[in-house]
Design a protein around this motif. Sequence first.
Motif, PDB file in Angstrom:
ATOM      1  N   TRP A  15       0.817  -1.209   0.000  1.00 17.97           N
ATOM      2  CA  TRP A  15       0.000   0.000   0.000  1.00 17.97           C
ATOM      3  C   TRP A  15       0.854   1.264   0.000  1.00 17.97           C
ATOM      4  O   TRP A  15       0.459   2.298  -0.554  1.00 17.97           O
ATOM      5  CB  TRP A  15      -0.963  -0.002   1.192  1.00 17.97           C
ATOM      6  CG  TRP A  15      -2.096  -0.972   0.988  1.00 17.97           C
ATOM      7  CD1 TRP A  15      -2.318  -2.136   1.654  1.00 17.97           C
ATOM      8  CD2 TRP A  15      -3.124  -0.855   0.016  1.00 17.97           C
ATOM      9  NE1 TRP A  15      -3.443  -2.760   1.174  1.00 17.97           N
ATOM     10  CE2 TRP A  15      -3.968  -1.991   0.157  1.00 17.97           C
ATOM     11  CE3 TRP A  15      -3.441   0.067  -0.966  1.00 17.97           C
ATOM     12  CZ2 TRP A  15      -5.087  -2.215  -0.638  1.00 17.97           C
ATOM     13  CZ3 TRP A  15      -4.564  -0.144  -1.776  1.00 17.97           C
ATOM     14  CH2 TRP A  15      -5.371  -1.270  -1.611  1.00 17.97           C
ATOM     15  N   HIS A  37      -9.243   0.890  -6.299  1.00 14.01           N
ATOM     16  CA  HIS A  37      -8.724   0.232  -5.101  1.00 14.01           C
ATOM     17  C   HIS A  37      -9.336   0.742  -3.787  1.00 14.01           C
ATOM     18  O   HIS A  37      -8.994   0.239  -2.711  1.00 14.01           O
ATOM     19  CB  HIS A  37      -7.190   0.410  -5.028  1.00 14.01           C
ATOM     20  CG  HIS A  37      -6.456  -0.467  -5.980  1.00 14.01           C
ATOM     21  ND1 HIS A  37      -6.269  -0.139  -7.301  1.00 14.01           N
ATOM     22  CD2 HIS A  37      -5.859  -1.691  -5.804  1.00 14.01           C
ATOM     23  CE1 HIS A  37      -5.579  -1.090  -7.915  1.00 14.01           C
ATOM     24  NE2 HIS A  37      -5.318  -2.052  -7.014  1.00 14.01           N
ATOM     25  N   LEU A  41      -8.676  -0.696  -0.110  1.00 14.16           N
ATOM     26  CA  LEU A  41      -7.935   0.178   0.799  1.00 14.16           C
ATOM     27  C   LEU A  41      -8.730   0.391   2.085  1.00 14.16           C
ATOM     28  O   LEU A  41      -8.164   0.351   3.186  1.00 14.16           O
ATOM     29  CB  LEU A  41      -7.656   1.520   0.122  1.00 14.16           C
ATOM     30  CG  LEU A  41      -6.971   2.574   0.995  1.00 14.16           C
ATOM     31  CD1 LEU A  41      -5.598   2.090   1.461  1.00 14.16           C
ATOM     32  CD2 LEU A  41      -6.849   3.899   0.243  1.00 14.16           C
ATOM     33  N   SER A  87     -13.099   6.203   3.906  1.00 16.96           N
ATOM     34  CA  SER A  87     -11.638   6.191   4.055  1.00 16.96           C
ATOM     35  C   SER A  87     -11.172   7.336   4.937  1.00 16.96           C
ATOM     36  O   SER A  87     -10.279   7.165   5.788  1.00 16.96           O
ATOM     37  CB  SER A  87     -10.959   6.300   2.680  1.00 16.96           C
ATOM     38  OG  SER A  87     -11.225   5.163   1.899  1.00 16.96           O
TER      39      SER A  87
END
Length: 520
Positions: A15, A37, A41, A87
Amino acid sequence: MAQDATVPELNFEYWLDKAIKWGQATTLESQKDVCRHLPQLQEFLCQIYETLKRMDSIAIAMQQFPLIGQLLGRLCWNPFVVGYDESQKTLMWCLCCLYSSEPQNPVELKANSWIRVVFSLVTELREDQFSGLNVQGRVSASRVNAVSLFCLPLITLPDLTPLLETLLLYHGGASKEVLSSEFLEAVNEAILKKKISLPESAIFSLWLRHLPSLEKATLYLLDQLVSIQLNSLEEVASVIKDSLLPQAATHPAIFRIVNEIFKNALLGTDGAPEVMTIIQVFTQLFLQAHQNDNKQHKFPLKAYFPCHHLPLVTALLRRPFELPAAHWSQQLKHISDLLKAMVEGTNIGSLADLFETWFLVARFGEWLDIAAEQLLRAAVEPDALLWLLAFYYCPQNENQQRTQIMVKAQEVYSHLMNLFGHTVLSVEDLEAAVHSITDTEQCCNQHLVTHLLTNFLLFSAGGHTIVQEFIYHITEATDTSKEVCSLLMRTAYRMKRSGEENQRAVTLLDELLQKLTLKV
C-alpha cells in the motif's frame, strides 16, 4: 491492473508503494487506479484500526508498523482517498490510536509530530471543501453532521481548532441541530478539562445550542469550587471568571439556565453558605461582564429578571461601589421599603413567589453584608436595615417568626451599640448575644445575630482584642465555621476591592481566615 485483484493482508509495503505511485492523483490514470482500489484500501485501513486499538502502547504500534506514519501521511495527501467519506473517517481513527495527549517518550513525540503534519494536510483539503461552511445553505446538514463525527477522535489536536470553531459557529438553515451530540459533548468535555482553547464566541455558541453542555459546565464549576480549599474570594472569583460562564451569561438564555442550576444547588445543599457565596460572586462577575460588554445592541439588565418587580430589581442592580459610601444606608432603606411593601402586601401570592423574591435578594448579598456593617458603623435608622436582614434569614413569617426575630435582633443591636465605643471588652460583656446564638431553637435568629456580632468584633473599638477567642467559641458552640468563614471572606473581598483604608480590620480578617480555613 488484473494482478492487483488480490492484495496481501496488512501488506504495508504494497500500500505504501501504491500511495507513492498515486501521489496527489494528478493524472487520469492514477485517479482511476485510486477509485478502483478504494474498497480494498478501506478494508485494509479497517484491519489496521482494529489491530492498533488492541495494542497496549503507541511505542509497540510504531515498532510493529514502522511504515505506518509514512503510509497514512501519503494517503491523507491524496484528495481522492480523503474525499471518500469512509476512508477519511477510518484514516482519522487510525491516527487517533497513535496520538498521545501526554507523550512520555521520543517515539510518542514522533508519532504526535507525524499526526500534526498529516492533519495539516487534511486541513488544507478541508479549507477547500468547507470554505463556505459558515454561509447558510451552502453545505447540507448531513454533510456538516458527518464532518462533526469525523472530528471526534482528534478534537484535542491544535490543528483542528479552526474547524471546531467553524462548526460551532455554523447554524445553516436547518430547524434541528446539525452537529452530532457526541461531537458537542466531546468538545465541551475538552474545554472543561483545558485540553483545547477556543474563542469565547465558539464556546458561547456551544452552550447556547446544546443545553446538556451548559448544564455540565455549570455543575463542573460548582463541584470544582466546593471540592477544593479556597482561602479567599479572589481565588473563588478567579476560578469562576476562568470558567467563562459569567461572560456567557450576558446572553439572557444562558443566564436563566445557570440561574436555575444555582437555585437547585442551593436547595439541594439546604442553603449551604459556600454555595450562596459562590452565587453572589458569580452575580458580581456577571454584572461586571455585562457592563464591559461593548456590543452595540446588548440586552438591558431587566431582560435577565423578567418575572420580578422591576423597581426592586433596579435597586438591587445598583452596585455599591457605584454610589458614595455615604449614600449606602439610603439605598438600603429604599431596597428594604420596596421589599417590605411586596412581602407584606398582596404582590406575593405563594411560597414559590416568596422563594423567588428571596433568591433575587440573596444573590445580591453584598448589599446584605453592607446592611449589617452600616448598622454598626454609620448613623442609620436601624429598623429598615434590621428588617432587611430578618427577611433574608427568615423569609417566611409563619407564626410571626420574623416579627419575633426582629424584636430579638433589636435587643442585641442596642446592646452592641452601647459597647461599640469601648476600647476594653471581655467575653462576659457579650453574654446576652452569645445566649441568642447558642439558642438552637431560634436558628434564623442565630444566623442574624452571628452576622451582627461578627461585624461588631471586626469594627468596634475593642472587638479586635477578643475576636479570635470569641469567634472560635461561637463556631465551636454552634457548628457555624463555614458560615462565619464565608462572611469573613466576603468582608475581606469587599474591603480590598473598595480600597477601604482600615488596615487593622484587613489584617485581622486575613489572620482569622488563615486559622479558620484550617478548621472548615
